[in-house]
Design a protein around this motif. Structure first.
Motif, PDB file in Angstrom:
ATOM      1  N   LYS A 241       0.649  -0.730  -0.223  1.00  0.00           N
ATOM      2  CA  LYS A 241       0.600  -0.202   0.211  1.00  0.00           C
ATOM      3  C   LYS A 241       1.112   1.502  -0.022  1.00  0.00           C
ATOM      4  O   LYS A 241       0.466   2.101  -0.132  1.00  0.00           O
ATOM      5  CB  LYS A 241      -0.949  -0.411   1.125  1.00  0.00           C
ATOM      6  CG  LYS A 241      -0.149  -0.028   2.946  1.00  0.00           C
ATOM      7  CD  LYS A 241      -1.329   0.445   3.614  1.00  0.00           C
ATOM      8  CE  LYS A 241      -0.602   0.112   5.761  1.00  0.00           C
ATOM      9  NZ  LYS A 241      -1.672  -0.627   6.406  1.00  0.00           N
ATOM     10  N   LYS A 319      -8.777  -4.605  -2.386  1.00  0.00           N
ATOM     11  CA  LYS A 319      -8.107  -4.259  -1.263  1.00  0.00           C
ATOM     12  C   LYS A 319      -7.943  -4.820  -0.194  1.00  0.00           C
ATOM     13  O   LYS A 319      -8.426  -4.912   0.443  1.00  0.00           O
ATOM     14  CB  LYS A 319      -7.563  -2.475  -1.046  1.00  0.00           C
ATOM     15  CG  LYS A 319      -7.346  -1.800  -0.382  1.00  0.00           C
ATOM     16  CD  LYS A 319      -6.978  -0.451  -0.507  1.00  0.00           C
ATOM     17  CE  LYS A 319      -6.244   0.366   0.014  1.00  0.00           C
ATOM     18  NZ  LYS A 319      -6.639   1.741   0.033  1.00  0.00           N
ATOM     19  N   TRP A 324      -3.448  -4.591  -2.169  1.00  0.00           N
ATOM     20  CA  TRP A 324      -3.594  -4.157  -3.504  1.00  0.00           C
ATOM     21  C   TRP A 324      -3.158  -5.780  -3.621  1.00  0.00           C
ATOM     22  O   TRP A 324      -2.094  -5.992  -3.732  1.00  0.00           O
ATOM     23  CB  TRP A 324      -3.998  -3.383  -4.790  1.00  0.00           C
ATOM     24  CG  TRP A 324      -4.760  -2.757  -4.506  1.00  0.00           C
ATOM     25  CD1 TRP A 324      -3.985  -1.175  -3.668  1.00  0.00           C
ATOM     26  CD2 TRP A 324      -5.506  -2.005  -4.891  1.00  0.00           C
ATOM     27  NE1 TRP A 324      -4.895  -0.317  -3.607  1.00  0.00           N
ATOM     28  CE2 TRP A 324      -6.331  -0.916  -4.118  1.00  0.00           C
ATOM     29  CE3 TRP A 324      -6.594  -2.504  -5.078  1.00  0.00           C
ATOM     30  CZ2 TRP A 324      -6.712   0.026  -4.484  1.00  0.00           C
ATOM     31  CZ3 TRP A 324      -8.059  -2.087  -5.090  1.00  0.00           C
ATOM     32  CH2 TRP A 324      -8.265  -0.755  -4.784  1.00  0.00           C
TER      33      TRP A 324
END
Length: 657
Positions: A241, A319, A324
Motif C-alpha cells: 500500500k 484492497k 492490493w
C-alpha cells in the motif's frame, strides 16, 4: 550454531532406553574430578546414531571427543555461574512445565475430548443467545432465581415471542441491544465449552434449555448449520500500500495493469514473479501455503479466496489492510483429518474449560495413588479461625501463627505440609468471593481444592523419580540451555561486539567477500516480441520509460511493463542476455515473455566493505572462534578418560550397530 541445532545434534529430546541399566554405574571420564558415566554416553550415542549423516561422527573415538567437548563447555558455564541466571532458570521451568504436560494428564479423557471436538469441527453454527448473568460462586438460592428467570423467558419465546425482541428486552449481554443476540458463525473452540456444547446439541431453529457458564445462564437459539468450508491453496500478486499517497497510487496502478495483462491471457505465475511485492511467495509464482478460516491476518483476503469456486479462477483486484491483491485459486481441500489436528486440539483443550474434566480424572487417580493423612485436631482448630468476614474479603490471618506451625498433612508418607500453608491458602482465596455457606462448608470446599493442588504438585515435583526418560530429557535440556547461554556470551555476542577482532578477521579473509559484476538497469517485458522490438527502438533513441509506456500501453491493454534496480549479472531477476554492457541489450525470450534491458551503469567485481558483508563475516568469525574454543577449555580443565572403561563400552556399543 543455534540452540535448536545443539539439542537436535548431541541432545535430541526423545525417549530412549538407557544403556546397561542393570549394570553398576561406571565412570567414563572426569572433568576436574567430576565423574561422567558410561550410561549417559551410551544412551546419547545410541539415540543419535540414526540422526547423524556424517559417518565420521559414528566413530566412537570421535564421538567421545565431541561428548567431552560438550561437557567441557557445560562445565565452563557452571564455573561462570550461568546456572544462577534468572532468565535461564525461568526458561528451564518453562520447558519442564511443557514437557511435564505429557505426564500430568489423563490420556483417555483427553482423547475422548479430542474426538468430540473434531466431530464438532466438521460443522459451523450460526447462533443467537440471551444472557442472564449470575456470579460463578453465587449461593444456590441466587442461582435458582436466575435459572427460573431464564426458564420464564424461554416459555415466552416458545409461546410466540420473537427471540430477537426477547434478546433486546431481557439479555444482559451489552451487545444484544445492537445485534439482538446474534453471534454469527462459529465452530469448535470459539465459545466457552458449556455454551459450545449447548449449541452443538441444539437442533436448527430450536432453543436450548438454560445452560450455565462462568458468565451466567444462556438461552441458545441455533439459526443455521453448515459444513466447515475447509482449506484452500491460492496464489496471489500483491502490491504494497505504500507509505504516502504517491506510493499508494502507484500500487493501485500497478495491480490494475497486472490485472489487464491477466485478462489478456498472460501467465499468473510469471507476473507474480516479476511484480508481486510479497517476497516470500513471488519466487514460487505467488503460491501460499494452504489455509482455513481465521488462519490469515486478513479476513478480506480469506473471504475473496473462499469465494473462488473453480481451480484457476482469478479474482478482480481488491484492497486489504496490507495493499492490493489479485488471488488465483489453485486447489480446494476438505477439512483436516483427525490425525492432522490431534496435536493442535490437544493444546487447545488444555487451555479451555475442557481441562477441568481432565484434571478431575487425574485428581481421582492421584488420590488413590498417594495416601494422605490429615491431623484432624489441627483441621478443627483451623476451622475455628475462619469467620464470616471472609465473605466480604475482610478476614485476616491471625497475627500469631506460632501455634499453627505444626504438621497438618502427610502425603505419600514423605511430604509434610504445615497448617500455616493451608491457612495462607484460605487467605489467598478470599479474592475469589466464594459464597458457600456456612463457613465450615466453605473451609471444606477450600480444603478439597487445596488437597487436589497439593497432590498434583507432589506428583509433578517427583516426575524425575517416577519416569527415567523424563529425568534424562530434563538433564539434557538443562545442559543444552546452559551451553546456549555460554555460546551466546562467549562466541555469538563476542563476534557481534568485538569490532577489532571482527575487523582483523575480515582483513585476513576479505578475498572471500566479493561482489560479482553488477548492473543498474531498467528491464522491459512483454508477451509480444513486436512490442519489445518497439521498446528497444525507443530505448536506442534515448526515450524515457514514461514515453515508452505511453506509446505502447493503452487504457484497455497493458502491452509493456518495466522494473528497475541493481542486479548481479546472471543472477536472479536478470534476463539471460548473452552480453550485458552499458546501453541496450538484445532481445531474449524466457518462457512466454520477451525481454530487453537498458543498462544504465556497470558495476565491476569488487571486494565488499566490512559493512556490506557484515552478516556473513560475523557468521564466519563465530565459526572461527568456536573451532579454537575447545582446545582452550582443555587447558583450563583437567580431563581424565578411563581408557579401560571406554574400551569396554565401545565393544558393547559396536555390537548394537
Amino acid at each position: 550454531m543455534k540452540l535448536k541445532q545443539i539439542l537436535l545434534g548431541l541432545f535430541v529430546a526423545v525417549h530412549a532406553v538407557s544403556f546397561a541399566q542393570e549394570n553398576k554405574k561406571e565412570v567414563l571420564f572426569t572433568i576436574d574430578d567430576k565423574p561422567f558415566y558410561t550410561e549417559e554416553f551410551a544412551r546419547v550415542y545410541k539415540k543419535n546414531l540414526d540422526l547423524v549423516k556424517d559417518d565420521s561422527q559414528k566413530d566412537l573415538d570421535q564421538y567421545l571427543d565431541l561428548f567431552v567437548g560438550y561437557k567441557l563447555k557445560v562445565s565452563k558455564a557452571n564455573k561462570m555461574g550461568l546456572q544462577n541466571n534468572v532468565a535461564y532458570q525461568n526458561e528451564l521451568r518453562s520447558y519442564r512445565a511443557q514437557l511435564s504436560r505429557n505426564y500430568t494428564t489423563d490420556t483417555k479423557v483427553t482423547k475422548e475430548l479430542i474426538n468430540e471436538a473434531y466431530q464438532r469441527s466438521l460443522k459451523e453454527i450460526k447462533a443467537s443467545h440471551i444472557l442472564f448473568t449470575v456470579d460463578e460462586n453465587a449461593v444456590p438460592a441466587d442461582t435458582l432465581k436466575v435459572y427460573s428467570q431464564a426458564m420464564d423467558v424461554r416459555k415466552k419465546i416458545l409461546s410466540g415471542e420473537s427471540f430477537d425482541e426477547a434478546a433486546v428486552k431481557y439479555s444482559q449481554d451489552p451487545s444484544a441491544k445492537e445485534n439482538k443476540g446474534n453471534l454469527g458463525w462459529f465452530s469448535v473452540f470459539r465459545m466457552v465449552y458449556p455454551f459450545e456444547t449447548a449449541a452443538y446439541k441444539t437442533n436448527k431453529g430450536e432453543i436450548s434449555m438454560p445452560v450455565r457458564t462462568r458468565f451466567g445462564y444462556h438461552l441458545v437459539k441455533v439459526n443455521d448449520i453448515r459444513d466447515n468450508r475447509g482449506h484452500v491453496t491460492v496464489a496471489h500478486i500483491m502490491t504494497l500500500k505504500g507509505e504516502n499517497p504517491v506510493e499508494a497510487e502507484t500500487a493501485k496502478t500497478t495491480i490494475e495493469e497486472v490485472y489487464k495483462k491477466l485478462k489478456q491471457g498472460e501467465s499468473f505465475e510469471s507476473l507474480a514473479q516479476q511484480f508481486s511485492q510479497d517476497k516470500s511467495s513471488s519466487s514460487k509464482g505467488g503460491q501460499l501455503q494452504r489455509f482455513g478460516s481465521g488462519e490469515l491476518s486478513s479476513e478480506e483476503f480469506e473471504n475473496v479466496a473462499f469465494s473462488l469456486k473453480e481451480n484457476g479462477q482469478i479474482s478482480e483486484p481488491f484492497k486489504s489492510e496490507f495493499g492490493w491483491h489479485i488471488v488465483k485459486l489453485i486447489e480446494r481441500h476438505p477439512v483436516k483429518s483427525l490425525e492432522e489436528v490431534d496435536a493442535e486440539y490437544d493444546n487447545k483443550i488444555r487451555k479451555d474449560d475442557r481441562s477441568k474434566l481432565i484434571n478431575k480424572s487425574l485428581n481421582e487417580k492421584l488420590s488413590k495413588k498417594y495416601p494422605v493423612k490429615r491431623e484432624e485436631k489441627v483441621y478443627a482448630s483451623i476451622k475455628t479461625l475462619v469467620t464470616d468476614k471472609i465473605y466480604s474479603q475482610e478476614w485476616d490471618v491471625p497475627a500469631n501463627m506460632k501455634d499453627f506451625n505444626v504438621k497438618f498433612l502427610t502425603i505419600n508418607n514423605d511430604k509434610v505440609v504445615n497448617a500455616t500453608a493451608f491457612i495462607s491458602y484460605i487467605n489467598s482465596q478470599q479474592k475469589n468471593k466464594i459464597n458457600i455457606k456456612p463457613v465450615s462448608k466453605l473451609v471444606d470446599h477450600l480444603y478439597n481444592k487445596y488437597l487436589e493442588e497439593s497432590l498434583s504438585g507432589y506428583y509433578n515435583d517427583n516426575l524425575e523419580k517416577e519416569f527415567s526418560d523424563f529425568a534424562n530429557v530434563m538433564d539434557e535440556y538443562r545442559d543444552g540451555l546452559l551451553l546456549f547461554d555460554l555460546m551466546e556470551r562467549e562466541i555469538w555476542q563476542k563476534a557481534k561486539t568485538d569490532s577489532l577482532g571482527l575487523k582483523n578477521f575480515y582483513e585476513a579473509n576479505k578475498v572471500n567477500y566479493q561482489w560479482k559484476d553488477r548492473v543498474q538497469v531498467n528491464i522491459f517485458s512483454s508477451t509480444k516480441e513486436s512490442v519489445v522490438k518497439k521498446a528497444q527502438g525507443y530505448l536506442k533513441n534515448k526515450k524515457s520509460i514514461d514515453f515508452i509506456k505511453g506509446k505502447l500501453n493503452t487504457k484497455d491493454a497493458i502491452e509493456i511493463m518495466v522494473k528497475s534496480g541493481t542486479y548481479e549479472v546472471g543472477g536472479e531477476g536478470m534476463p539471460k542476455h548473452e552480453k550485458v554492457t552499458k546501453g541496450v541489450t538484445e532481445i531474449v525470450k524466457e518462457g512466454d515473455y520477451y525481454f530487453v534491458t537498458q543498462v544504465n551503469q556497470e558495476l565491476p567485481k569488487a571486494i565488499k566493505t566490512l559493512d556490506e558483508a557484515r552478516g556473513r563475516v560475523i557468521n564466519d568469525y563465530q565459526q572461527y572462534l568456536e573451532q579454537n574454543w575447545v582446545s582452550e577449555l582443555k587447558k583450563e580443565f583437567k580431563v581424565k578418560i578411563n581408557e579401560q572403561t571406554f574400551a569396554k563400552v565401545k565393544s558393547e556399543l559396536q555390537q548394537t550397530k
